[in-house]
Design a protein around this motif. Structure first.
Motif, PDB file in Angstrom:
ATOM      1  N   GLY A   6     101.235  57.074  15.935  1.00  0.00           N
ATOM      2  CA  GLY A   6     100.092  57.017  15.036  1.00  0.00           C
ATOM      3  C   GLY A   6     100.179  58.070  13.943  1.00  0.00           C
ATOM      4  N   VAL A   7      99.613  57.744  12.805  1.00  0.00           N
ATOM      5  CA  VAL A   7      99.680  58.612  11.625  1.00  0.00           C
ATOM      6  C   VAL A   7      99.093  59.992  11.890  1.00  0.00           C
ATOM      7  CG1 VAL A   7      98.861  58.883   9.248  1.00  0.00           C
ATOM      8  CG2 VAL A   7      99.741  56.687  10.002  1.00  0.00           C
ATOM      9  N   ASP A   8      98.072  60.064  12.732  1.00  0.00           N
ATOM     10  CA  ASP A   8      97.419  61.356  12.989  1.00  0.00           C
ATOM     11  C   ASP A   8      98.318  62.350  13.713  1.00  0.00           C
ATOM     12  OD1 ASP A   8      95.089  60.593  11.749  1.00  0.00           O
ATOM     13  OD2 ASP A   8      94.110  59.962  13.602  1.00  0.00           O
ATOM     14  N   HIS A   9      99.479  61.896  14.169  1.00  0.00           N
ATOM     15  CA  HIS A   9     100.383  62.762  14.920  1.00  0.00           C
ATOM     16  C   HIS A   9     101.735  62.926  14.235  1.00  0.00           C
ATOM     17  CE1 HIS A   9      97.441  62.634  18.092  1.00  0.00           C
ATOM     18  NE2 HIS A   9      97.417  61.328  17.956  1.00  0.00           N
ATOM     19  N   VAL A  10     101.776  62.656  12.941  1.00  0.00           N
ATOM     20  CA  VAL A  10     103.013  62.770  12.170  1.00  0.00           C
ATOM     21  C   VAL A  10     102.824  63.816  11.084  1.00  0.00           C
ATOM     22  CG1 VAL A  10     104.643  61.560  10.660  1.00  0.00           C
ATOM     23  CG2 VAL A  10     103.615  60.357  12.598  1.00  0.00           C
ATOM     24  N   GLY A  11     103.827  64.660  10.902  1.00  0.00           N
ATOM     25  CA  GLY A  11     103.766  65.663   9.855  1.00  0.00           C
ATOM     26  C   GLY A  11     105.140  66.167   9.500  1.00  0.00           C
ATOM     27  N   GLN A  30     110.160  67.949  -4.334  1.00  0.00           N
ATOM     28  CA  GLN A  30     110.488  66.550  -4.081  1.00  0.00           C
ATOM     29  C   GLN A  30     109.417  65.836  -3.253  1.00  0.00           C
ATOM     30  OE1 GLN A  30     114.522  67.773  -2.615  1.00  0.00           O
ATOM     31  NE2 GLN A  30     115.080  65.845  -3.627  1.00  0.00           N
ATOM     32  N   LEU A  31     108.409  66.533  -2.754  1.00  0.00           N
ATOM     33  CA  LEU A  31     107.389  65.891  -1.932  1.00  0.00           C
ATOM     34  C   LEU A  31     106.645  64.762  -2.647  1.00  0.00           C
ATOM     35  CD1 LEU A  31     105.955  68.824   0.176  1.00  0.00           C
ATOM     36  CD2 LEU A  31     107.598  67.053   0.834  1.00  0.00           C
ATOM     37  N   PRO A  32     106.378  64.858  -3.953  1.00  0.00           N
ATOM     38  CA  PRO A  32     105.769  63.706  -4.617  1.00  0.00           C
ATOM     39  C   PRO A  32     106.632  62.446  -4.516  1.00  0.00           C
ATOM     40  CG  PRO A  32     105.490  65.648  -5.964  1.00  0.00           C
ATOM     41  CD  PRO A  32     106.429  66.034  -4.841  1.00  0.00           C
ATOM     42  N   ASP A  33     107.953  62.615  -4.471  1.00  0.00           N
ATOM     43  CA  ASP A  33     108.830  61.452  -4.292  1.00  0.00           C
ATOM     44  C   ASP A  33     108.605  60.805  -2.932  1.00  0.00           C
ATOM     45  OD1 ASP A  33     109.968  61.962  -6.794  1.00  0.00           O
ATOM     46  OD2 ASP A  33     111.605  63.138  -5.937  1.00  0.00           O
ATOM     47  N   LEU A  34     108.395  61.627  -1.903  1.00  0.00           N
ATOM     48  CA  LEU A  34     108.111  61.097  -0.573  1.00  0.00           C
ATOM     49  C   LEU A  34     106.780  60.359  -0.583  1.00  0.00           C
ATOM     50  CD1 LEU A  34     108.635  60.709   2.414  1.00  0.00           C
ATOM     51  CD2 LEU A  34     107.714  63.012   2.804  1.00  0.00           C
ATOM     52  N   ALA A  35     105.777  60.952  -1.199  1.00  0.00           N
ATOM     53  CA  ALA A  35     104.476  60.286  -1.300  1.00  0.00           C
ATOM     54  C   ALA A  35     104.613  58.957  -2.024  1.00  0.00           C
ATOM     55  CB  ALA A  35     103.479  61.184  -2.027  1.00  0.00           C
ATOM     56  N   SER A  36     105.388  58.937  -3.080  1.00  0.00           N
ATOM     57  CA  SER A  36     105.592  57.711  -3.846  1.00  0.00           C
ATOM     58  C   SER A  36     106.311  56.644  -3.031  1.00  0.00           C
ATOM     59  CB  SER A  36     106.393  58.002  -5.118  1.00  0.00           C
ATOM     60  OG  SER A  36     105.650  58.828  -5.973  1.00  0.00           O
ATOM     61  N   ALA A  37     107.117  57.049  -2.067  1.00  0.00           N
ATOM     62  CA  ALA A  37     107.816  56.091  -1.211  1.00  0.00           C
ATOM     63  C   ALA A  37     106.930  55.611  -0.063  1.00  0.00           C
ATOM     64  CB  ALA A  37     109.091  56.722  -0.658  1.00  0.00           C
ATOM     65  N   GLN A  45      96.494  56.177   0.844  1.00  0.00           N
ATOM     66  CA  GLN A  45      96.509  57.512   0.261  1.00  0.00           C
ATOM     67  C   GLN A  45      96.046  58.551   1.272  1.00  0.00           C
ATOM     68  OE1 GLN A  45      94.320  57.429  -3.447  1.00  0.00           O
ATOM     69  NE2 GLN A  45      96.167  56.877  -4.580  1.00  0.00           N
ATOM     70  N   ALA A  46      95.051  58.206   2.090  1.00  0.00           N
ATOM     71  CA  ALA A  46      94.572  59.141   3.109  1.00  0.00           C
ATOM     72  C   ALA A  46      95.659  59.412   4.149  1.00  0.00           C
ATOM     73  CB  ALA A  46      93.322  58.591   3.780  1.00  0.00           C
ATOM     74  N   GLU A  47      96.406  58.386   4.535  1.00  0.00           N
ATOM     75  CA  GLU A  47      97.487  58.568   5.503  1.00  0.00           C
ATOM     76  C   GLU A  47      98.609  59.416   4.929  1.00  0.00           C
ATOM     77  OE1 GLU A  47      97.139  54.513   8.176  1.00  0.00           O
ATOM     78  OE2 GLU A  47      98.172  54.401   6.247  1.00  0.00           O
ATOM     79  N   VAL A  48      98.938  59.197   3.673  1.00  0.00           N
ATOM     80  CA  VAL A  48      99.969  60.013   3.017  1.00  0.00           C
ATOM     81  C   VAL A  48      99.519  61.468   2.969  1.00  0.00           C
ATOM     82  CG1 VAL A  48     101.195  60.439   0.846  1.00  0.00           C
ATOM     83  CG2 VAL A  48     100.947  58.099   1.693  1.00  0.00           C
ATOM     84  N   GLY A  49      98.264  61.694   2.628  1.00  0.00           N
ATOM     85  CA  GLY A  49      97.738  63.056   2.619  1.00  0.00           C
ATOM     86  C   GLY A  49      97.807  63.712   3.989  1.00  0.00           C
ATOM     87  N   ALA A  50      97.548  62.935   5.026  1.00  0.00           N
ATOM     88  CA  ALA A  50      97.633  63.461   6.387  1.00  0.00           C
ATOM     89  C   ALA A  50      99.071  63.829   6.733  1.00  0.00           C
ATOM     90  CB  ALA A  50      97.093  62.434   7.384  1.00  0.00           C
ATOM     91  N   ILE A  51      99.997  62.963   6.414  1.00  0.00           N
ATOM     92  CA  ILE A  51     101.408  63.203   6.727  1.00  0.00           C
ATOM     93  C   ILE A  51     101.955  64.395   5.957  1.00  0.00           C
ATOM     94  CG2 ILE A  51     103.749  62.234   6.492  1.00  0.00           C
ATOM     95  CD1 ILE A  51     102.452  59.469   7.113  1.00  0.00           C
TER      96      ILE A  51
END
Length: 65
Positions: A6-11, A30-37, A45-51
């Motif tokens: 689950g997303v809540d346990h990924v970082g 390079q983190l914005p590239d990861l967010a973009s992927a 967007q909330a899940e990406v912010g959590a990760i």
């Protein structure tokens, strides 16, 4: 990993070099590239912010609070 636990346990770890050679990321810039992927891969967007840091912050605050 998100499918397994689950997303809540990924970082992300703070060790940029990690155990992979060559490293996947050479700079935090390079983190914005990861967010973009992650977005087109189906993460909200909330899940990406959590990760990308929200989960770390939540766990950190719970451990020191």
């Amino acid at each position: 990993m998100a499918d397994v636990v689950g997303v809540d346990h990924v970082g992300l770890g703070s060790d940029m070099l990690g155990f992979i050679s060559p490293p996947v990321f050479r700079s935090y810039e390079q983190l914005p590239d990861l967010a973009s992927a992650l977005l087109p891969a189906g993460f909200s967007q909330a899940e990406v912010g959590a990760i990308l840091g929200g989960n770390y912050r939540r766990v950190f605050e719970a451990s020191v609070g």
